[in-house]
Design a protein around this motif. Structure first.
Motif, short mmCIF file in Angstrom:
data_model
loop_
_atom_site.label_atom_id
_atom_site.label_comp_id
_atom_site.label_asym_id
_atom_site.label_seq_id
_atom_site.Cartn_x
_atom_site.Cartn_y
_atom_site.Cartn_z
N TYR A 636 17.84 -70.57 -10.83
CA TYR A 636 17.78 -71.79 -11.65
C TYR A 636 16.95 -72.81 -10.90
CZ TYR A 636 21.52 -73.54 -8.54
OH TYR A 636 22.26 -73.92 -7.46
N TYR A 637 16.52 -73.82 -11.63
CA TYR A 637 15.74 -74.90 -11.02
C TYR A 637 16.63 -76.13 -10.97
CZ TYR A 637 11.84 -71.78 -12.11
OH TYR A 637 10.99 -70.70 -12.20
N LYS A 638 16.95 -76.52 -9.77
CA LYS A 638 17.95 -77.57 -9.58
C LYS A 638 17.34 -78.94 -9.88
CE LYS A 638 21.07 -78.98 -5.87
NZ LYS A 638 22.38 -78.34 -5.99
N GLN A 639 18.04 -79.71 -10.70
CA GLN A 639 17.63 -81.10 -10.94
C GLN A 639 18.75 -82.01 -10.46
OE1 GLN A 639 16.45 -81.89 -14.98
NE2 GLN A 639 14.65 -80.54 -14.87
N GLU A 646 25.66 -76.03 -14.47
CA GLU A 646 25.02 -77.13 -15.23
C GLU A 646 23.53 -76.86 -15.45
OE1 GLU A 646 28.05 -80.44 -13.28
OE2 GLU A 646 26.05 -80.11 -12.43
N ALA A 647 22.87 -76.41 -14.38
CA ALA A 647 21.42 -76.19 -14.49
C ALA A 647 21.10 -75.08 -15.47
CB ALA A 647 20.85 -75.87 -13.11
N SER A 648 21.83 -73.97 -15.39
CA SER A 648 21.50 -72.84 -16.26
C SER A 648 21.80 -73.20 -17.72
CB SER A 648 22.24 -71.59 -15.82
OG SER A 648 23.63 -71.79 -15.89
N LYS A 649 22.83 -73.98 -17.93
CA LYS A 649 23.16 -74.41 -19.28
C LYS A 649 22.05 -75.29 -19.86
CE LYS A 649 27.15 -76.65 -20.79
NZ LYS A 649 28.55 -77.05 -20.58
N ARG A 650 21.57 -76.21 -19.02
CA ARG A 650 20.47 -77.09 -19.45
C ARG A 650 19.23 -76.26 -19.79
NH1 ARG A 650 16.51 -78.01 -16.37
NH2 ARG A 650 17.62 -77.90 -14.39
N GLU A 651 18.91 -75.31 -18.89
CA GLU A 651 17.70 -74.51 -19.11
C GLU A 651 17.82 -73.66 -20.38
OE1 GLU A 651 17.24 -72.26 -15.50
OE2 GLU A 651 16.90 -74.06 -14.28
N ALA A 652 18.98 -73.04 -20.57
CA ALA A 652 19.16 -72.17 -21.74
C ALA A 652 19.13 -72.99 -23.03
CB ALA A 652 20.49 -71.41 -21.61
N PRO A 844 11.00 -74.79 -17.01
CA PRO A 844 11.14 -73.43 -16.50
C PRO A 844 12.61 -73.02 -16.54
CG PRO A 844 10.90 -74.95 -14.67
CD PRO A 844 10.78 -75.77 -15.93
N TYR A 845 12.88 -71.75 -16.77
CA TYR A 845 14.26 -71.27 -16.68
C TYR A 845 14.36 -70.03 -15.81
CZ TYR A 845 13.22 -68.03 -20.63
OH TYR A 845 12.69 -67.06 -21.45
N GLY A 846 15.51 -69.93 -15.15
CA GLY A 846 15.71 -68.85 -14.18
C GLY A 846 16.53 -67.71 -14.75
N THR A 847 16.93 -66.79 -13.88
CA THR A 847 17.61 -65.58 -14.34
C THR A 847 18.98 -65.87 -14.93
OG1 THR A 847 18.47 -65.26 -12.11
CG2 THR A 847 16.47 -64.08 -12.68
N GLU A 848 19.60 -66.97 -14.47
CA GLU A 848 20.93 -67.28 -14.98
C GLU A 848 20.86 -67.68 -16.46
OE1 GLU A 848 23.17 -66.61 -12.72
OE2 GLU A 848 24.89 -67.02 -14.02
N ALA A 849 19.88 -68.55 -16.78
CA ALA A 849 19.69 -68.93 -18.18
C ALA A 849 19.22 -67.72 -18.99
CB ALA A 849 18.68 -70.07 -18.27
#
Lengths: 998, 88
Positions: A636-639, A646-652, A844-849
């Protein structure tokens, strides 16, 4: 402390360089060229440890690898090193070592009570004593035994030292630099062979350093030095000291451990501590010499009892006296060499020779020197606890059964010589069928299995003249076969003393009414009585006796104990030694550090790290990475202060709402070309491939022959005979091998070529309702409308001057595209996407999203395709063609695979819509059922559905087809959770798949 | 570590290869009727001979070719190696 036992002159040590060191916290001095053992003996220290089982005091027994006792814990350069032989550890300034296997200290060791309780520690006591109560083993017995046993403690810290591996090839590998090693190496080198000569000690020459011989017009030592310096100057020869060839493996692969820096206070920068050599040799010469055999008598483990050859070595190499009132107890001529050496240095030894009066050259010399020799005499028992103080000696009858005139004489050391045991470990490891040589009472190599030749005393040849002759000849012969050169070497003349026969006597009988412990295996505390007990209890095979009594095990590998143990078994069993046979010698011959075995493959070097071309962009943008096989992928990309959830939820969410971009470079890619490609794919995949038009992609599932899903992915027809296959990241290598297997072996008639192109392409998945807008701006000249580039369509484009492949495929379930460019342009593409996507709120989204998106869509992935499921289980049965044959199809009609209540993937939602279900949880009907609670299946993947804002999981459960709507339970005993759940369709979001086609 | 002569590349150490099992197994032809028994034998049943064994290896870290190796399972002696399309 002064060195009371150091002679004023003599030895090979450098007396100009004094060295201070610490043993058990106490400071001592020695000289450069000393070993820890020789320096301690020079200081009169003989108590070095406690024995394994009875905690009896332990001193020094040998002077090299043969040492069974003197194992210490080294503290070097802030690292600890257990299991180091003091006889092999060279002295350096500031060396610190301590005793092992004693508590609180070596002088007063509480464990020594075992010695007085020894009736309770017979052979096999582990098996007999600690059997009940059963529950005590784990919590009481085992920890106590662990603490009490073993030699030293390994560090729990990360070892900061550097260890290396090296691969080498040679014509001749020669293990041991004694006379046979030097002669064969020299002869082979003269024929131009590539030779590696390995010596375990720091000094080359083996027995030549201590024996009284001449070769040509030089002493043995001078001759050895001359040969070594010549060998070192030859470009085709590698000469290595401090290097132990410890293992002989298949196809002439040998492994050697080089102690590069252990003799130095610190390892130099860029230099390893140890180096492990893997050597593939065309021919191997085993010139590992022989080890003196102990004589067995009462309390023969008392400090001060040692091998006579070791005493001689301490005298001649280190100028150190092992005692000032020595008894030499021998059954052969070798003991006299030690006695003479004592005498020459002003010490009067008493020689007890088990033989009747003999007149060999050396006994004559001893008599002339007026050495006190008692023939037909034996040591009955040593006396003294922490050091020998006297010995009971006796006259022994001719039949060696009766002892008479027992008397006690004062002494401070007993040097024993029971003749010689050839070191056949390497030959035996290579598979050599050894044979028993009656003349020397020992096993020698016989029929070679691999390309190995044993020479010199390792082969039971104990005269220097014959050793040199055969070794020169063998060296020439073996190398000639390889190099076709024949430069004959003149064999020098030799003078040496002729020796007489040894006495076939090895164990002193017990005097009437005494039950002295007579040790066979000094390292493992195995006494004569233990072997008797094992045999009485019915152990017959020597391999069983070994395991029951621990004779010949552990780091010692029976170096000094093996033959005496066999002698005893054969005596008791009334068999000949060769009928008893010997146990298998196992590598390593000497202990090898774990560090050396692991080499440089530690920490992040334990496997390669693969990074995508966009890796540094991810890094700069606060990506938190995760291992995906050998790849590093952004998780995930941390903000700000966001956590993973929280980050993966935002990205997804952003993918569902706007548009996201994900690095999919790691996906396996295989380029497929050839006129039969379509036919091949049709056989590999379960669905139909013959009619896929050019410019179209198709999702495919491939099986193993047993019907289990192997992998899935999309394959695109780039042109008539050219396909681009994608695989999952994890299975990429296996799929390629699988395809190659069928093309090369099963259907060689198919004209198809496959090659991995994973690294050639960088990939970005652009997903979300606004992805078409982004794509249109990236490729303004292309028609990327739903008609121009429909779902599963493919086109090529120009991305600001860079060639790109565009696939309209979707893993997220949204309208999505994957853009591939050549790897070098990956970062350029990524930055362009981010720049252009900005106005559409791209993130950008990571593997978790990515997981969240695929799970709530019900797309199966690795956690469902887990090597146990068939297409039906994954709701992929629609992709299984009924018309054509393919790999694994026949297996799908197996009874278990077609049962009506077959497992199937379903969706799982917690009734409270709040509690996340741990992956791996069981699905059960009744949460309170009696254990074992019958399980319906397991939860394979879990996420927080961003579409519905509640937890959602996939599970594979029995009769999944008919379970939709049922209220069940998810149990996670690991996390102690019981969660009431409802089973729903696995397609939780957009079940009709409208978005991907929009 | 075994020393295997790849018929394409020459003598290489075992760590360049991966093992592929019995080389005498023939995959049943596609689109042909086959009994459950015969199919199961093909998928699951393997002999584990003591002695000579013809087996498959793939030179994965080399030429990527599947090769046949005639090896003694007891002594590890390798008698001969063949290309995929060669028989004994």
């Amino acid at each position: 402390m002064t060195e009371n036992f150091r002679l004023n002159k003599g030895g090979l040590i450098n007396r100009n360089k004094k060295i201070s060191f610490k043993f058990n916290g106490k400071k001592y001095f020695g000289y450069e060229g000393d070993t820890l053992a020789s320096a301690l003996i020079a200081n009169g220290v003989h108590l070095i440890g406690r024995s394994f089982k009875y905690h009896r005091p332990r001193g020094f027994f040998g002077a090299g690898v043969d040492e069974p006792y003197a194992i210490v814990q080294m503290n070097r350069n802030h690292e600890v090193d257990p299991n180091v032989r003091a006889t092999e550890q060279e002295l350096f300034e500031g060396l610190e070592a301590k005793s092992v296997n004693c508590w609180p200290n070596v002088d007063f060791d509480i464990g020594a009570i075992n010695n007085f309780l020894n009736k309770f520690f017979p052979a096999g006591f582990y098996y007999k004593t600690f059997m009940w109560p059963k529950s005590f083993w784990y919590k009481v017995y085992e920890p106590i035994i662990r603490k009490a046993a073993g030699f030293g403690a390994a560090s729990i810290k990360h070892d900061k030292e550097r260890y290396e591996h090296k691969y080498e090839y040679c014509d001749l590998l020669i293990a041991g630099s004694g006379p046979s090693g030097l002669a064969s190496a020299y002869a082979a080198a003269q024929n131009g062979a590539k030779v590696i000569l390995a010596e375990d000690k720091s000094r080359f020459g083996g027995s030549l350093l201590t024996s009284d011989v001449t070769i040509g017009n030089q002493t043995g030592k001078e001759w050895a030095e001359k040969i070594i310096s010549e060998l070192k100057s030859m470009p085709n020869v590698i000469v290595k000291n401090r290097s132990q060839v410890f293992g002989y493996y298949d196809h002439n692969m040998l492994v050697m451990s080089e102690r590069v820096s252990d003799h130095l206070p610190k390892t130099d920068k860029y230099i390893p501590k140890q180096r492990l050599w893997y050597i593939r040799a065309k021919e191997v010469v085993i010139s590992s010499g022989s080890i003196e055999r102990p004589l067995v008598f009462g309390n023969n483990d008392t400090p001060g009892v040692m091998l006579s050859s070791a005493a001689k070595e301490y005298l001649k190499i280190y100028g150190v006296l092992v005692g000032k009132k020595p008894i030499v107890f021998t059954n052969n001529d070798s003991g006299y060499e030690t006695a003479i050496e004592f005498k020459k240095n002003g010490i009067d030894p008493i020689v007890l020779d088990t033989r009747q009066d003999t007149n060999s050259e050396i006994t004559k010399e001893a008599k002339e020197l007026k050495i006190n020799i008692k023939f037909s005499y034996v040591v009955v028992t040593a006396k003294g606890y922490k050091k020998v103080s006297s010995a009971d000696i006796a006259k022994i009858s001719e039949d060696k059964k009766n002892l008479t005139s027992i008397e006690n004489i004062k002494c401070d050391c007993i040097c024993v010589s029971g003749f010689w045991t050839p070191t056949i470990h390497l030959a035996s490891q290579s598979g050599n069928k050894t044979k028993f040589n009656q003349e020397i009472d020992a096993f020698v190599p016989s029929q070679s299995k691999q390309k190995e030749t044993t020479l010199g005393s390792a082969n039971g040849v104990f005269t220097l003249e014959e050793t040199l002759k055969t070794s020169f000849e063998k060296g020439s012969e073996l190398s000639k076969k390889i190099t076709n050169k024949d430069n004959t070497v003149t064999i020098p003349t030799v003078t040496e003393k002729k020796s007489s026969n040894h006495d076939k006597f090895w164990c002193v009988p017990l005097p009437e009414g005494k039950d002295y412990k007579r040790f066979l295996d000094f390292q493992n505390d195995v006494a004569v009585s233990d072997i008797h007990l094992a045999l009485r209890e019915g152990y017959r095979s020597i391999e069983h006796v070994k395991r029951y009594t621990t004779l010949g095990m552990a780091t010692d590998q029976g170096k000094t104990s093996n033959l005496n143990g066999l002698q005893l078994v054969s005596d008791v069993e009334n068999k000949l030694v060769p009928q008893v046979g010997h146990t298998t010698f196992r590598p390593p011959y000497t202990p090898v550090s774990i560090g050396a075995i692991v080499g440089r493959e530690v920490g992040k070097h334990s496997k390669p790290t693969r990074k995508s071309p966009m890796h540094y962009w991810h890094e700069k943008n606060n990506a938190v990475f995760v291992d995906a096989g050998v790849w590093l992928r952004p998780r995930y990309y941390k903000q700000g202060n966001e956590n993973l959830f929280e980050a993966s939820k935002r990205e997804a969410k952003n993918v569902r709402k706007n548009v996201g971009v994900c690095d999919v470079t790691t996906l396996g890619k295989i380029d497929i070309k050839g006129p039969d490609s379509a036919e091949f794919l049709n056989r590999v995949y379960t669905n139909a491939w013959l009619k896929l038009p050019v410019g179209k992609a198709r999702y495919g599932v491939m099986l193993r022959e047993d019907g289990i899903v192997m992998d899935d992915g999309t394959t695109t027809r780039i042109s008539e005979n050219h396909y681009h296959m994608t695989t999952t990241t994890a299975q990429a290598a296996n799929v390629l091998s699988h395809l190659e297997y069928y093309l090369q072996l099963v259907w060689p008639e198919l004209n198809v070529n496959v090659v991995s192109s994973t690294e050639q392409w960088a990939g970005a998945a652009i997903a979300g309702p606004r992805s078409r807008d982004v794509l249109q701006k990236l490729f303004p000249d292309l028609d990327v409308s739903n008609q121009g580039l429909p779902f599963m369509g493919y086109m090529e484009g120009n991305l600001f001057g860079v060639n790109a492949k565009i696939f309209r495929i979707s893993f997220s379930g949204e309208l999505a595209y994957e853009v591939n460019v050549e790897s070098d342009n990956g970062n350029f593409m990524w930055e362009k996407i981010m720049e252009i996507g900005k106005e559409f709120n791209i993130q950008p989204y990571g593997t978790e999203a990515l997981s969240t998106l695929r799970i709530e869509m019900g797309h199966v992935a690795g956690s469902e395709l887990d090597g146990r499921t068939i297409p039906y289980d994954n709701s992929l049965e629609g992709l299984v063609s009924k018309k054509k044959d393919f790999i694994g199809k026949r297996s799908l009609s197996k009874k278990a695979y077609i049962e009506s209540d077959r497992q199937k993937v379903v969706g799982v939602v917690p009734l409270d819509k709040k509690t996340s279900i741990p992956e791996g949880s069981y699905i059960v009907k009744d949460a309170k059922a009696k254990l074992p609670n019958p399980k319906l299946g397991h939860v394979s993947a879990s996420c927080w559905s961003v579409e519905y804002d509640n937890p959602f999981s996939l599970a594979i459960i029995k009769d999944g087809k008919n379970m939709i709507g049922q209220k069940l339970f998810a149990l996670s005993p690991l996390k102690n959770k019981t969660i009431p759940v409802e089973i729903v369709s696995s397609h939780y979001v957009d079940p009709k798949g409208e978005r991907v086609r929009s | 570590m075994l020393y295997i002569k790849c018929p394409h590349c020459g003598l290489r150490s075992q760590n360049e290869f991966s093992y592929g099992g019995d080389a005498t197994i023939k995959r049943p032809e596609l689109n042909k009727e086959i009994s459950d028994q015969d199919w199961d034998n093909f998928v699951y049943l393997r002999k584990s001979p003591r002695g000579k064994h013809l087996e498959l290896w793939q030179h994965i870290s080399g030429c990527r070719q599947w090769i046949k190796v005639e090896r003694d399972t007891l002594t590890h002696e390798i008698f001969r190696t063949f290309k995929a399309n060669e028989g004994i």
